[in-house]
Write an enzyme that holds these catalytic residues in place. Structure first.
Site, mmCIF file in Angstrom:
data_model
loop_
_atom_site.group_PDB
_atom_site.id
_atom_site.type_symbol
_atom_site.label_atom_id
_atom_site.label_comp_id
_atom_site.label_asym_id
_atom_site.label_seq_id
_atom_site.Cartn_x
_atom_site.Cartn_y
_atom_site.Cartn_z
ATOM 1 N N ARG A 120 0.782 -1.183 -0.018
ATOM 2 C CA ARG A 120 0.136 -0.130 -0.033
ATOM 3 C C ARG A 120 0.932 1.409 0.023
ATOM 4 N NH1 ARG A 120 -3.247 -3.008 3.664
ATOM 5 N NH2 ARG A 120 -5.060 -3.879 2.351
ATOM 6 N N LYS A 147 3.740 11.305 -11.429
ATOM 7 C CA LYS A 147 2.747 10.474 -12.290
ATOM 8 C C LYS A 147 3.536 9.298 -12.316
ATOM 9 C CE LYS A 147 -0.118 13.525 -14.642
ATOM 10 N NZ LYS A 147 -0.429 14.121 -16.035
ATOM 11 N N GLU A 169 10.337 17.429 -24.930
ATOM 12 C CA GLU A 169 9.504 17.855 -23.648
ATOM 13 C C GLU A 169 10.002 19.323 -23.373
ATOM 14 O OE1 GLU A 169 7.039 16.310 -22.634
ATOM 15 O OE2 GLU A 169 7.112 13.940 -22.922
ATOM 16 N N LYS A 198 8.079 22.778 -14.560
ATOM 17 C CA LYS A 198 7.422 21.671 -14.049
ATOM 18 C C LYS A 198 7.158 21.790 -12.728
ATOM 19 C CE LYS A 198 5.986 16.802 -14.654
ATOM 20 N NZ LYS A 198 5.910 15.923 -15.250
ATOM 21 N N GLU A 253 -3.875 17.179 -11.083
ATOM 22 C CA GLU A 253 -4.279 17.478 -12.594
ATOM 23 C C GLU A 253 -5.820 17.927 -12.674
ATOM 24 O OE1 GLU A 253 -2.165 15.609 -15.774
ATOM 25 O OE2 GLU A 253 -3.772 15.827 -17.141
ATOM 26 N N ARG A 296 -2.209 21.669 -14.761
ATOM 27 C CA ARG A 296 -1.346 20.627 -14.948
ATOM 28 C C ARG A 296 -1.680 19.912 -16.237
ATOM 29 N NH1 ARG A 296 1.568 15.769 -11.188
ATOM 30 N NH2 ARG A 296 2.782 15.119 -12.945
ATOM 31 N N ASN A 311 0.328 18.479 -21.002
ATOM 32 C CA ASN A 311 -0.037 17.333 -21.843
ATOM 33 C C ASN A 311 -0.154 17.834 -23.325
ATOM 34 O OD1 ASN A 311 -0.187 14.673 -20.738
ATOM 35 N ND2 ASN A 311 -1.849 15.603 -19.289
ATOM 36 N N HIS A 348 0.036 15.635 -26.354
ATOM 37 C CA HIS A 348 0.004 14.197 -26.042
ATOM 38 C C HIS A 348 -1.184 13.463 -26.239
ATOM 39 C CE1 HIS A 348 3.441 15.475 -23.495
ATOM 40 N NE2 HIS A 348 3.566 14.398 -22.975
ATOM 41 N N HIS A 352 0.008 10.246 -27.683
ATOM 42 C CA HIS A 352 -0.306 8.965 -27.007
ATOM 43 C C HIS A 352 -1.040 7.884 -28.350
ATOM 44 C CE1 HIS A 352 -0.280 10.434 -22.692
ATOM 45 N NE2 HIS A 352 0.933 10.319 -23.340
ATOM 46 N N HIS A 364 8.312 8.053 -27.155
ATOM 47 C CA HIS A 364 7.443 8.739 -26.679
ATOM 48 C C HIS A 364 7.685 10.161 -27.002
ATOM 49 C CE1 HIS A 364 4.635 10.652 -23.849
ATOM 50 N NE2 HIS A 364 5.567 11.338 -23.172
HETATM 51 P P1 NAD Z 1 13.180 5.145 -21.698
HETATM 52 O O1 NAD Z 1 12.793 5.160 -20.353
HETATM 53 O O2 NAD Z 1 12.577 3.964 -22.660
HETATM 54 O O3 NAD Z 1 14.561 5.334 -22.175
HETATM 55 C C1 NAD Z 1 15.086 5.459 -23.522
HETATM 56 C C2 NAD Z 1 16.062 4.556 -23.917
HETATM 57 O O4 NAD Z 1 17.367 5.194 -23.397
HETATM 58 C C3 NAD Z 1 16.061 3.098 -23.009
HETATM 59 O O5 NAD Z 1 16.636 2.282 -24.200
HETATM 60 C C4 NAD Z 1 16.992 3.338 -21.890
HETATM 61 O O6 NAD Z 1 17.668 1.967 -21.793
HETATM 62 C C5 NAD Z 1 18.117 4.146 -22.396
HETATM 63 N N1 NAD Z 1 18.990 4.972 -21.363
HETATM 64 C C6 NAD Z 1 18.280 5.301 -20.368
HETATM 65 N N2 NAD Z 1 19.439 6.229 -19.878
HETATM 66 C C7 NAD Z 1 20.435 5.994 -20.636
HETATM 67 C C8 NAD Z 1 21.813 6.634 -20.511
HETATM 68 N N3 NAD Z 1 22.291 7.173 -19.609
HETATM 69 N N4 NAD Z 1 22.803 6.225 -21.518
HETATM 70 C C9 NAD Z 1 22.310 5.309 -22.378
HETATM 71 N N5 NAD Z 1 20.991 4.830 -22.529
HETATM 72 C C10 NAD Z 1 20.304 5.201 -21.635
HETATM 73 O O7 NAD Z 1 12.351 6.470 -22.430
HETATM 74 P P2 NAD Z 1 12.368 7.725 -21.822
HETATM 75 O O8 NAD Z 1 12.139 8.701 -22.996
HETATM 76 O O9 NAD Z 1 13.313 8.178 -20.862
HETATM 77 O O10 NAD Z 1 10.811 7.809 -21.091
HETATM 78 C C11 NAD Z 1 9.712 7.663 -21.960
HETATM 79 C C12 NAD Z 1 8.668 7.070 -21.016
HETATM 80 O O11 NAD Z 1 8.288 8.091 -19.896
HETATM 81 C C13 NAD Z 1 7.298 6.763 -21.488
HETATM 82 O O12 NAD Z 1 6.753 5.719 -20.895
HETATM 83 C C14 NAD Z 1 6.317 8.057 -21.193
HETATM 84 O O13 NAD Z 1 5.109 7.758 -21.063
HETATM 85 C C15 NAD Z 1 6.977 8.338 -19.923
HETATM 86 N N6 NAD Z 1 6.644 9.643 -19.249
HETATM 87 C C16 NAD Z 1 6.192 9.779 -18.277
HETATM 88 C C17 NAD Z 1 5.959 11.096 -17.582
HETATM 89 C C18 NAD Z 1 5.607 11.213 -16.011
HETATM 90 O O14 NAD Z 1 5.092 12.233 -15.646
HETATM 91 N N7 NAD Z 1 5.479 10.468 -15.325
HETATM 92 C C19 NAD Z 1 6.213 12.215 -18.309
HETATM 93 C C20 NAD Z 1 6.658 11.934 -19.649
HETATM 94 C C21 NAD Z 1 6.972 10.759 -20.140
HETATM 95 N N1 GLY Z 2 3.915 14.940 -18.234
HETATM 96 C C1 GLY Z 2 2.872 15.524 -17.935
HETATM 97 C C2 GLY Z 2 2.733 15.618 -16.223
HETATM 98 O O1 GLY Z 2 3.569 15.210 -15.754
HETATM 99 O O2 GLY Z 2 1.680 15.792 -15.835
#
Ligand code: NAD
Ligand code: GLY
Length: 360
Positions: free
Chosen positions: A120, A142, A184, A226, A236, A240, A244, A247, A251, A264
């Site tokens: 939890r 998030k 972003e 942010k 949100e 907030r 998006n 997005h 998405h 992404h």
């Molecule tokens: P990812 O986590 O897939 O990383 C991208 C690639 O880079 C992967 O292959 C990873 O292994 C590699 N990598 C990571 N760090 C590295 C480094 N220092 N050196 C070499 N390779 C490295 O992708 P991302 O773009 O970081 O994240 C995308 C995800 O984030 C999506 O799932 C998206 O929905 C999510 N997201 C979430 C939020 C939120 O607010 N929670 C906001 C934006 C995006």
């Molecule tokens: N990436 C959108 C949010 O964190 O609200």
């Protein structure tokens, strides 16, 4: 090193931004009360940074274990989330166990969701290693996973104890991933700070070549924007949602293509072109502003042409969006460069936009 605060009352936490931070035990002081620490990472990042982080965490005198997931957006699902719980339960993790997410947004979102739901709720720290994660996903709490029918559809709000953004980790990032993160960064300028967008435009080459000073500024300003938005509207209810921008279309592209085909950030970049096009069609920004934004996105080596799913499929995919209310899709639109808002738009206008952008 720069320190910012995400101001959320008793759930406030620091964001540390600088070089070499994963080697500094003092930044992980939130782990001092932990009974055990689990680094959650993936097969790509583990060989690059997990030994150094383990060494840092071991100085705190707690058992440090690793959970290594396969790498990729296509593994951001129930089956692979379960691997985290399997490892925690097998090794006797308890409510004082601390998770440390070492990786990009996929690892950060999955680790955060595991922390939100294990027993939890346990505490976790974000150590983002992609530009996208440092400027966006690690901040704001998030967390979640994808569903085959919709992106990030299963999840929870769960804030980390700290975000530790080590800029040196960006040096090993492949260029395509750097560009995805820049989407972003651009988004933050477009929705909240026109001057920052001017700076981004003027520093395109420095950003594309991962220049240390340019990266430091891009991460810092993005985190400032942010964290201000998250502090004002954690769950949100209002502002907030403007984070998006791009997005709803993005998405749809990710889900429609199959997770992992478009990154992404690539989908968000292209989604911002569509969102700006829609804003222009509604008379909110000029054609010159749309062209400028499209050029900035393209100059960061991001795709600007959407996949040709056809308008019907786009509308179906976009229905599955967390901003949809009572079946009505709500879009983030630009009021002007540097200011965004959210509203519903007649389907016909969206369909015109999709057709004009080559999505049909
Ligand atoms: P990812 O986590 O897939 O990383 C991208 C690639 O880079 C992967 O292959 C990873 O292994 C590699 N990598 C990571 N760090 C590295 C480094 N220092 N050196 C070499 N390779 C490295 O992708 P991302 O773009 O970081 O994240 C995308 C995800 O984030 C999506 O799932 C998206 O929905 C999510 N997201 C979430 C939020 C939120 O607010 N929670 C906001 C934006 C995006
Ligand atoms: N990436 C959108 C949010 O964190 O609200």
């Amino acid at each position: 090193m720069k320190t910012l605060e995400v101001d959320l009352g008793s759930r406030s936490y620091p964001i540390y931004i600088g070089g070499g931070l994963i080697d500094q035990p003092v930044l992980f002081s939130a782990c001092e009360k932990a009974t055990s620490i689990y680094i959650v990472t993936n097969t790509t990042i583990e060989p690059l940074y997990a030994d150094r982080l383990t060494k840092t965490l071991e100085t705190l005198g707690k058992p440090v274990r690793r959970i290594v997931l396969p790498d990729g957006e296509s593994y951001k699902d129930w089956k692979h989330l379960q691997l985290i719980f399997d490892a925690l339960l097998t090794h006797g993790a308890d409510r004082q166990t601390m998770l440390v997410a070492l990786g990009g947004g996929v690892i950060g979102d999955m680790t955060g969701f595991a922390a939100a739901s294990f027993m939890r709720g346990i505490r976790f720290i974000q150590v983002p290693t992609t530009l996208l994660a440092q400027v966006d996903s690690s901040v704001g709490g998030k967390t979640g996973i994808n569903h085959p029918l919709g992106k990030n559809m299963i999840g929870a709000f769960h804030q980390p104890e700290a975000v530790i953004a080590d800029l040196n980790t960006l040096k090993t990032l492949p260029p395509r991933e750097l560009s995805a993160g820049l989407a972003e960064v651009i988004k933050h300028g477009v929705i909240a700070d026109a001057q920052f967008l001017d700076w981004i435009e003027a520093h395109t080459q420095a950003l594309l070549t991962c220049d240390t000073e340019a990266m430091a500024h891009a991460v810092l300003r993005s985190c400032e924007i942010k964290s201000a938005v998250v502090s004002a509207d954690e769950r949100e209810g209002g502002v907030r949602a403007t984070l998006n921008f791009g997005h709803t279309f993005g998405h749809a592209i990710e889900a429609g293509m199959g997770y992992g085909k478009w990154l992404h950030g690539e989908a968000v970049g292209c989604g911002m072109v569509l969102g700006a096009n829609l804003s222009c069609r509604l008379g909110q920004i000029t054609q010159a502003e749309l062209d400028r934004l499209t050029n900035i996105i393209q100059s960061m080596k991001l795709p600007i042409e959407p996949p040709k799913f056809g308008t019907e499929r786009y509308m179906e995919l976009m229905q599955v969006d967390k901003k949809t209310e009572g079946g009505t899709i709500r879009y983030v639109l630009l009021e002007k460069i540097g200011k965004a808002h959210i509203k519903s738009v007649p389907d016909a206008t969206v369909i015109e936009t999709l057709k004009a952008s080559g999505a049909a």
